[in-house]
Write an enzyme that holds these catalytic residues in place. Structure first.
Site, PDB file in Angstrom:
ATOM      1  N   ARG A 185       0.744  -1.828  -0.096  1.00 12.45           N
ATOM      2  CA  ARG A 185      -0.052   0.401   0.036  1.00 12.45           C
ATOM      3  C   ARG A 185       0.670   1.788  -0.337  1.00 12.45           C
ATOM      4  NH1 ARG A 185      -4.602   1.725   4.070  1.00 12.45           N
ATOM      5  NH2 ARG A 185      -4.914   2.849   3.934  1.00 12.45           N
ATOM      6  N   ASP A 188      -5.410   5.005  14.098  1.00  8.54           N
ATOM      7  CA  ASP A 188      -4.494   6.149  12.925  1.00  8.54           C
ATOM      8  C   ASP A 188      -4.832   6.854  12.503  1.00  8.54           C
ATOM      9  OD1 ASP A 188      -6.432   4.915  11.408  1.00  8.54           O
ATOM     10  OD2 ASP A 188      -5.320   2.880  10.411  1.00  8.54           O
TER      11      ASP A 188
END
Length: 569
Positions: A184, A466
């Site tokens: 990613r 996050d």
């Protein structure tokens, strides 16, 4: 100090050269020196051949990256000026109405993706190794949401991927047997500050993607283990089209067959929800499906429509979940769209952490909560989802297998589903709570504090947080101030004075856990930066962009590099 490189031909012959042996010419490519302690890793990655490849990749596509970012600004300005709402595009109706096209089937290793490990920043060598040793079907190797993109973290993370692909970690299965790597790269909004091409800092995703493909693409292809990617924060089919062009160019340059690269697009933006079929169509040779991301997706409503009172998002902890109409419609449409076109549909990540005491009531409560939410996704037809806690892998795999007894749910076409623009744009009812406001403030402050420490995630109240949860947290605080929302607890108005007071109180409470005066000062800096973000007149589109461009982050990071030893792992 900056290393300068120039290129006289498309390729440079010969083996790996040290940086000192590459003769500077013109300033076509400028690269900062290696982070302390990563000199060997740096030299392994930045060979002359790799630098040539990066230079060509970036110079070929950085203009088009600028174009898609300009399209975002133009679209936002149009929505703001006209007050219009998004809908399914009439100019691409032919794509949606054509039943004949499907995406290419994914390779065997992607057919069964029941449980992936999410948010794994590969610079964390210890966790990366444990993930490679696990029984998960895949690993989201995350250079985006769960990662802070310091130069150290990017180089260490990409080098760790290289080691995994080259089978250089001890006691780890061969790459063809380990969980499949879903790489990613950063999203389009992020910039790599440590490299310049033709006088401009380079797009972060091209830096990440280029290094990963150059060093790992062929080996992953030969072992039938990739290369596979997650694409973050895509907002339109035009952005998918650009990624497809990048894939085609890269495969040609590296001698890989067309369709080798497979990518899962994360639908994290409300505008992208109206273009899911078009996104699959653009990537039909390279698609590994679409993915749901609840918090980034929810935050995008504030990003796009937050100044409109009709789009006030209530307390996320109490009123926002996948059972609500707007999120359930989004997931149902994603599953229906993917399966209609032969693509995999994957759900979000379970952020809860299981307690170590497996006999405790808390353990049973957490497991029951994760099971209930993931069961909703399975019954909606997803082909897999993610967990953060490695101890959740086995119970969630058993849950999936018990419910489906198959590799995937592509046969679940969900023809019963009809999702309208009204469904996708219906805000959940509910208000703002005192606890919700304090929780959002704590998450926002702690995320910035983690970022200033070079980390992209942290743990709070039994779960991992996050940039996705930081986005929704700071977005809600900004929006509640903007609309002078009243607390449902006591009717008080959420305003600057209240938020400043709560930031002070929350920071004082959190500072009790700091182990040094320097840590307390950093936490205070994070609190000040959080207030700066939520009090801005105009909404910053991405908190990560704001932080990565802010001088406080850059100076703090430089100080940390100058004074902290680096792990040799």
């Amino acid at each position: 100090m900056t290393y300068l490189f120039s290129y006289q031909s498309p390729t440079i012959s010969g083996g790996k050269e040290s940086l000192e042996n590459i003769m500077p010419g013109h300033s076509g490519l400028e690269l900062c020196p290696p982070p302390p302690g990563l000199e060997a890793e740096f030299e392994t990655l930045f060979t002359s051949e790799c630098l040539t490849f990066l230079h060509e990749l970036i110079s070929t596509f950085e203009g088009e990256v600028d174009n898609v970012l300009c399209l975002r600004v133009s679209k936002q300005a149009h929505l703001d000026h006209t007050g219009e709402l998004p809908g399914f595009r009439p100019d691409t109706a032919n794509i949606r109405n054509d039943p004949s096209w499907t995406v290419l089937p994914v390779p065997a290793r992607l057919q069964k993706r029941h449980v992936d490990i999410g948010d794994l920043a590969p610079c964390d060598s210890q966790r990366f190794i444990k993930a490679l040793q696990s029984t998960a079907q895949g690993i989201q190797v995350d250079f985006d949401d769960g990662n802070c993109p310091t130069f150290h973290n990017q180089i260490k993370g990409i080098y760790n991927v290289w080691k995994a692909v080259k089978n250089q970690f001890p006691n780890v299965p061969h790459i063809s047997k380990a969980p499949v790597l879903m790489l990613r790269p950063r999203a389009w909004n992020m910039v790599e500050h440590n490299m310049m091409v033709e006088g401009k800092q380079v797009p972060g995703p091209l830096f990440d993607f280029g290094l990963l493909m150059f060093h790992c693409g062929m080996e992953l292809f030969k072992t039938r283990s990739g290369p596979f990617f997650y694409l973050s924060k895509v907002e339109s089919f035009m952005e998918a089209r650009l990624w497809n062009k990048i894939f085609l160019w890269t495969q040609h340059k590296l001698g890989l067959p067309v369709g080798t690269i497979k990518a899962t697009v994360l639908i994290e933006n409300v505008l992208a929800a109206f273009e899911m079929e078009e996104i699959l169509f653009e990537l039909r040779e390279h698609s590994a499906g679409l993915n749901c991301g609840i918090w980034d997706y929810s935050a995008s409503f504030v990003n796009k429509f937050g100044h409109r009172g009709a789009f006030l998002l209530p307390d996320r902890s109490k009123y926002v979940n996948m059972e609500k109409r707007f999120l359930r419609s989004y997931m149902d449409l994603l599953v229906q769209t993917c399966h209609k076109r032969g693509a995999l549909a994957t759900g979000g990540m379970a952020a809860l952490l299981l307690p170590l005491d497996t006999c405790s009531q808390t353990y049973q409560t957490v497991l029951a909560s994760v099971t209930r939410l993931k069961l909703l996704e399975i019954k909606a037809g997803v082909d897999g989802f993610m967990v953060y806690d490695l101890n959740l892998i086995k119970p969630m795999q058993e849950l999936f297998q018990m419910q489906t007894k198959s590799e995937n749910q592509l046969h679940q076409l969900r023809k019963d589903i009809v999702v309208t623009p009204t469904d996708l744009l219906s805000m959940p009812s509910g208000g703002v709570t005192l606890n919700g406001l304090k929780y959002n403030i704590a998450v926002g402050v702690l995320f910035i504090n983690a970022w200033l420490s070079g980390k992209g995630h942290f743990f709070y109240r039994g779960q991992v947080e996050d940039s996705a949860t930081a986005e929704i947290s700071r977005s809600q605080v900004w929006q509640w101030i903007r609309h002078q929302t009243r607390l449902e607890d006591d009717g008080r108005v959420v305003n600057r004075q209240m938020v400043e007071a709560f930031v002070t109180a929350v920071t004082k409470e959190l500072s009790a856990h700091c182990k040094s005066d320097r840590a307390k000062q950093q936490l205070q800096t994070a609190a000040d930066m959080f207030l700066e973000v939520v009090l801005k007149r105009d909404f910053p589109a991405f908190i990560t962009t704001h932080l990565s461009e802010d001088h406080t982050f850059l100076n703090t990071h430089k100080s940390r590099l100058d004074n902290s030893p680096r792990s040799k792992l």
